[in-house]
Design a protein around this motif. Structure first.
Motif, PDB file in Angstrom:
ATOM      1  N   THR A  28      -8.604   4.349   0.767  1.00 40.03           N
ATOM      2  CA  THR A  28      -7.812   4.848  -0.133  1.00 40.03           C
ATOM      3  C   THR A  28      -8.166   6.061  -0.721  1.00 40.03           C
ATOM      4  OG1 THR A  28      -6.821   2.624  -0.614  1.00 40.03           O
ATOM      5  CG2 THR A  28      -6.288   4.528  -2.059  1.00 40.03           C
ATOM      6  N   TYR A  53      -3.100   7.292  -2.031  1.00 43.21           N
ATOM      7  CA  TYR A  53      -2.549   7.152  -0.395  1.00 43.21           C
ATOM      8  C   TYR A  53      -3.493   6.351   0.189  1.00 43.21           C
ATOM      9  CZ  TYR A  53       1.332  10.301  -1.489  1.00 43.21           C
ATOM     10  OH  TYR A  53       2.507  11.019  -2.110  1.00 43.21           O
ATOM     11  N   ARG A  71       0.905  -1.077  -0.089  1.00 45.55           N
ATOM     12  CA  ARG A  71       0.141  -0.043   0.110  1.00 45.55           C
ATOM     13  C   ARG A  71       0.745   1.172  -0.235  1.00 45.55           C
ATOM     14  NH1 ARG A  71      -4.821  -0.209   4.184  1.00 45.55           N
ATOM     15  NH2 ARG A  71      -5.819   0.941   2.626  1.00 45.55           N
ATOM     16  N   LYS A  72       0.406   2.203  -0.519  1.00 41.84           N
ATOM     17  CA  LYS A  72       0.989   3.393  -0.679  1.00 41.84           C
ATOM     18  C   LYS A  72       0.534   4.387   0.404  1.00 41.84           C
ATOM     19  CE  LYS A  72       1.444   7.390  -4.001  1.00 41.84           C
ATOM     20  NZ  LYS A  72       0.983   7.880  -5.259  1.00 41.84           N
ATOM     21  N   TYR A  73       1.343   4.696   1.159  1.00 39.96           N
ATOM     22  CA  TYR A  73       1.051   5.695   2.385  1.00 39.96           C
ATOM     23  C   TYR A  73       1.531   7.091   2.256  1.00 39.96           C
ATOM     24  CZ  TYR A  73      -0.476   1.489   5.046  1.00 39.96           C
ATOM     25  OH  TYR A  73      -1.125   0.592   5.342  1.00 39.96           O
TER      26      TYR A  73
END
Length: 534
Positions: free
Chosen positions: A416, A421, A64-66
């Motif tokens: 999301t 993000y 996942r892209k934080y």
């Protein structure tokens, strides 16, 4: 961009923004940091390391892209006195970013697509949550700005009905006109002298909002009520303290021990409660004495009491107290603060000030010169609707100095955002009206200029922007019910003042700071010189 690169007409307006001077967090009694600056920095580094290794141990979310980490809550404490500028600087680097705390992420964004998603598309997943409710409960209780679910829906429904009535519109307009004329009389008596116009605006809007909200003549403007003045001071102090709680790990312990800033908070809340419950009690006694006469009352508290009379179990006096204080922060702090910033920027741009004065005169008296009371009577709905440039100037003020500089939502489940993000359950997600008004990717290279013309078409007609870009009034299901109410109040006050007076800064070199509160209020006086317009 320096002033030398600006068009000549806008140099003064741009300079107004440059004179904004954030206040040091330690300059107000009771707002003590429990730790020294080196200790905060050390704790910040430890927190970053601990959270980094904790995430690695969990092993989850690696796909996942934080949002990027921009700092920790300790960095925010170090910058508390200039929090709006600090978040603006970070937002220029990262449109969406995180600040780490021991329990969750604080996620901040200036992306309109994210704002729309939070406030509308996935509205059900973002609310006040338990943490925000706990922080604000002493001040706002279970009022509309601090609840979710059934309580929010109930207050929203009742308030929506009241704000849509012609009765409230006509009643509130009459109150605003009378109070604005009273304010003009006080300013006229001190023409040419040093006047703290912010103080006068705070007192006059408090008077008008109490009259509209509760049918009470508070006497704050005339100075006839010491209790009213004490209430206003206590409300400001409590508003600052609850914001500080978001970044103070020890606030609950200090509250339990009744020490330091929390002891001051307790005193402020006691002053607030004593005042508000006295207002409620007087209203209830009036209703008991003459039910038929009371039914004719037009103020909002009376309408809520009448609803309770029809359904006695719907809410108690504590709930009424919470509703009152939420209404006060919506109707007094925001309007008076915006008008103060409005006059501040106009003092630094006489071109805009004179253009508004001409428009106001054209829409009302034309070539006739009249007194403040007679002029206020000319401010009909039709006349106000013709003041397109005034509307644009007030909106431009709200773009640069939004009444609520930041708004926080609690994330109820993993999600999301549209920018890709990931957000975790329990994260506090903030959209930021103050930084958003200064983003060049939203407003162009002149984003930090005060330029009302950006809101007008070629015919001089006001053209609104998306509420997810211009977020001063929220958007979606929680959009501000009092938006038109607030514009009407601000336009009446602004029109009366600018028809009668030309305003200048008392000291051209003076700087204006803000007090870190729930609302964007100037910290200290706004000294001006008012001269009569001939």
């Amino acid at each position: 961009m320096s002033c030398a690169h600006l068009p000549a007409d806008h140099t003064q307006a741009r300079t107004a923004a440059a004179h904004l001077a954030p206040r040091d967090q330690c300059s107000r009694p009771g707002m003590d940091s429990p730790l020294s600056r080196p200790a905060l920095l050390a704790l910040s580094l430890l927190l970053l390391l601990a959270l980094y290794f904790a995430r690695r141990r969990r092993g989850g979310g690696k796909n996942r892209k934080y949002p990027p980490v921009a700092g920790t809550m300790f960095h925010q404490l170090l910058n508390f006195g200039r929090l709006a500028e600090y978040h603006t600087e970070l937002s220029r680097r990262y449109r969406t970013f995180r600040m780490l705390t021991p329990t969750c992420n604080y996620v901040y964004t200036v992306e309109p697509a994210n704002v729309e998603y939070i406030l509308k598309t996935n509205f059900a997943n973002y609310g006040k949550g338990v943490m925000t409710h706990d922080v604000l409960e002493d001040l706002l209780g279970d009022g509309i700005f601090n609840v979710d679910g059934a309580k929010w829906r109930h207050q929203r429904k009742v308030a929506s009905l009241e704000f849509s009535t012609r009765m409230l519109r006509d009643y509130s307009s009459a109150v605003f006109r009378d109070t604005a004329a009273e304010l003009a009389g006080i300013v006229a008596a001190r023409a040419g002298e040093r006047v703290d116009i912010q103080d006068l605006l705070m007192r006059s809007t408090l008077d008008s909002i109490f009259k509209v909200g509760f049918g009470v003549n508070l006497g704050a403007l005339s100075g006839s009520s010491e209790k009213g003045a004490a209430f206003a001071r206590a409300f400001d102090d409590a508003s600052e303290q609850v914001l500080y709680r978001f970044f103070d790990l020890f606030w609950k312990a200090k509250k339990l021990l009744n020490v330091s800033s929390e002891a001051a908070m307790k005193r402020s809340v006691r002053t607030i409660d004593d005042f508000v419950y006295a207002v409620i009690d007087r209203k209830i006694e009036l209703m008991r004495r003459d039910q038929q006469e009371f039914a004719k009352k037009e103020d909002i508290l009376s309408r809520f009491l009448l609803e309770r009379e029809r359904d006695p179990g719907c809410f108690d006096n504590k709930y009424l107290r919470d509703i009152i204080l939420n209404f006060v922060i919506a109707g007094r702090d925001t309007t008076a603060g915006t008008l103060s910033w409005f006059l501040y920027v106009l003092c630094r741009d006489q071109r805009v000030q004179d253009r508004i004065a001409r428009e106001v005169r054209t829409a009302t008296t034309g070539d006739r010169d009249v007194g403040a009371q007679e002029f206020a009577a000319c401010l009909t709905e039709d006349a106000i609707s013709k003041m397109q440039y005034l509307h644009a100037a007030l909106t431009e003020t709200l773009r640069l100095y939004p009444a609520v500089p930041i708004d926080v939502k609690y994330c109820f489940s993993d999600d999301t955002l549209p920018d890709g993000y990931a957000i975790k359950k329990g994260d506090m997600v903030n959209y930021q009206p103050y930084p958003m008004g200064r983003m060049m990717f939203l407003w162009g290279a002149d984003a930090e200029e005060f330029r009302p013309e950006r809101w007008l078409d070629d015919d001089g007609v006001f053209v609104p922007e998306s509420p997810f870009k211009f977020t001063a009034f929220q958007a979606g299901p929680r959009i501000c019910l009092g938006k038109e109410f607030a514009y009407r109040q601000m336009k009446i006050f602004a029109a009366v003042l600018l028809y009668s007076f030309r305003f200048q800064m008392w000291d051209d070199n003076a700087t204006v700071g803000y007090r870190p509160m729930l609302t964007l209020k100037m910290d200290g006086p706004l000294y001006v010189r008012a001269s009569l317009r001939s």
